[in-house]
Design a protein around this motif. Sequence first.
Motif, PDB file in Angstrom:
ATOM      1  N   UNK A 178       0.888  -1.161   0.000  1.00 21.67           N
ATOM      2  CA  UNK A 178       0.000   0.000   0.000  1.00 21.67           C
ATOM      3  C   UNK A 178       0.924   1.208   0.000  1.00 21.67           C
ATOM      4  N   UNK A 179       0.823   2.049  -1.014  1.00 24.50           N
ATOM      5  CA  UNK A 179       1.735   3.189  -1.141  1.00 24.50           C
ATOM      6  C   UNK A 179       1.048   4.443  -0.634  1.00 24.50           C
ATOM      7  N   UNK A 180       1.591   5.000   0.442  1.00 21.86           N
ATOM      8  CA  UNK A 180       1.018   6.206   1.032  1.00 21.86           C
ATOM      9  C   UNK A 180       2.126   7.225   1.193  1.00 21.86           C
ATOM     10  N   UNK A 181       2.178   8.189   0.295  1.00 24.32           N
ATOM     11  CA  UNK A 181       3.270   9.173   0.318  1.00 24.32           C
ATOM     12  C   UNK A 181       2.949  10.284  -0.675  1.00 24.32           C
ATOM     13  N   UNK A 182       3.767  11.338  -0.648  1.00 21.66           N
ATOM     14  CA  UNK A 182       3.643  12.365  -1.674  1.00 21.66           C
ATOM     15  C   UNK A 182       4.317  11.871  -2.951  1.00 21.66           C
ATOM     16  N   UNK A 241      -0.620  24.326   5.243  1.00 19.12           N
ATOM     17  CA  UNK A 241      -0.401  23.661   6.535  1.00 19.12           C
ATOM     18  C   UNK A 241      -0.278  22.141   6.376  1.00 19.12           C
ATOM     19  N   UNK A 242      -0.950  21.591   5.378  1.00 20.65           N
ATOM     20  CA  UNK A 242      -0.934  20.135   5.182  1.00 20.65           C
ATOM     21  C   UNK A 242       0.089  19.718   4.130  1.00 20.65           C
ATOM     22  N   UNK A 243       0.966  20.638   3.745  1.00 18.70           N
ATOM     23  CA  UNK A 243       2.110  20.239   2.924  1.00 18.70           C
ATOM     24  C   UNK A 243       2.069  20.670   1.479  1.00 18.70           C
ATOM     25  N   UNK A 292      -2.289  13.257 -16.206  1.00 15.05           N
ATOM     26  CA  UNK A 292      -1.207  13.320 -15.207  1.00 15.05           C
ATOM     27  C   UNK A 292      -0.344  12.065 -15.315  1.00 15.05           C
ATOM     28  N   UNK A 293       0.974  12.283 -15.141  1.00 17.59           N
ATOM     29  CA  UNK A 293       1.907  11.153 -15.060  1.00 17.59           C
ATOM     30  C   UNK A 293       2.808  11.313 -13.844  1.00 17.59           C
ATOM     31  N   UNK A 294       3.213  10.174 -13.270  1.00 19.71           N
ATOM     32  CA  UNK A 294       4.182  10.182 -12.166  1.00 19.71           C
ATOM     33  C   UNK A 294       5.561  10.478 -12.741  1.00 19.71           C
ATOM     34  N   UNK A 313       3.547  18.874  -9.970  1.00 14.17           N
ATOM     35  CA  UNK A 313       2.746  19.026  -8.756  1.00 14.17           C
ATOM     36  C   UNK A 313       3.202  18.025  -7.703  1.00 14.17           C
ATOM     37  N   UNK A 314       3.082  18.440  -6.445  1.00 21.26           N
ATOM     38  CA  UNK A 314       3.316  17.492  -5.346  1.00 21.26           C
ATOM     39  C   UNK A 314       1.955  17.174  -4.721  1.00 21.26           C
TER      40      UNK A 314
END
Lengths: 230, 90
Positions: A109-113, A210-212, A164-166, A135-136
């Motif tokens: 499970x990938x959870x990150x920016x 505030x949330x990054x 959008x692409x990574x 974009x981040x």
Amino acid sequence: MKVAVITFPGSNCDYDLYKAAQQVGGDASFIWHRERGIEGYDAVLLPGGFSYGDYLRAGAIARMSPIMEDVISFANAGGPVLGICNGFQILCESGLLPGALMHNNSLKFESKDVLLRVERADTMFTADYKAGQILRIPIAHGEGNYEADKETLEALEAEGRVVFRYVNAAGETSANANPNGSWHNIAGITNRAGNVLGMMPHPERAMEELLGSTDGVALFTSMVASLQTS
Amino acid sequence: MSQYRLEVRVKPRPGLLDPQGKAIHHSLNSLGWEGVSDIRVGKAIYVDMEADSPDAALEAAEAMCRKLLANPVTEDFEVSMVGELEGAGS
């Protein structure tokens, strides 16, 4: 702009989407999945989460919800529909978008920016971005590996439907920038008419400094602006 | 009407990456089964249902696969009759 946020049992980003829509001046309401009718709404948002516990396949059972018949008619009539994460999975299961989202090739499970490159700044969802902008935006999914048959994938590229692409920090679509194994680093696509967008990353979680990150704001302002001019 | 039990097997399309199968494959190799060259993971779904005949039950199960149980983009399916259930139907 009246915005419908569809809530399924197991949705968990519905409040984030509601807040995001309100933040850009939308008049948001929740619609429970068993209700019928989305007349009078200008846009439909399908939130992230784990509808029906991802049983059978992610999005497969939510797709059969009564409200989805109305969402499909709304989309086919040209109404804007945005599906994020589980919402993207539901859009694929419903046939509004082609392909499928398979298990991440990392098995995690990938959870990150992640970093996304805006491929198209001429859609109703991305007009407030610039083409090529990086974009981040956070991701949080176990099944975001976009796959389709070869013909579909080639058509998506030929028709410029990858939005959008990574990418890595240099803006390149490298393998190590790809969090899930998606074909051609695909993070978001539209339907042929351009009024349905599905994406795995969560712009609604990138709305406050505030949330990054505030990189998600322009997606929602783009939608509002396109509805005000149309 | 009789009561039938059917088995639906849903499996990943050949050629599509099956990360779950890959992980199990590596684990089996490291446990010493070096001859294992591939693992594909699917699922079995058991459907108990009333129908006029075995053929009608099979036909219904195939329709269920097309509508919900399998994703035609990524999965293939097979349906088979397990048998008629006793003590049910009329």
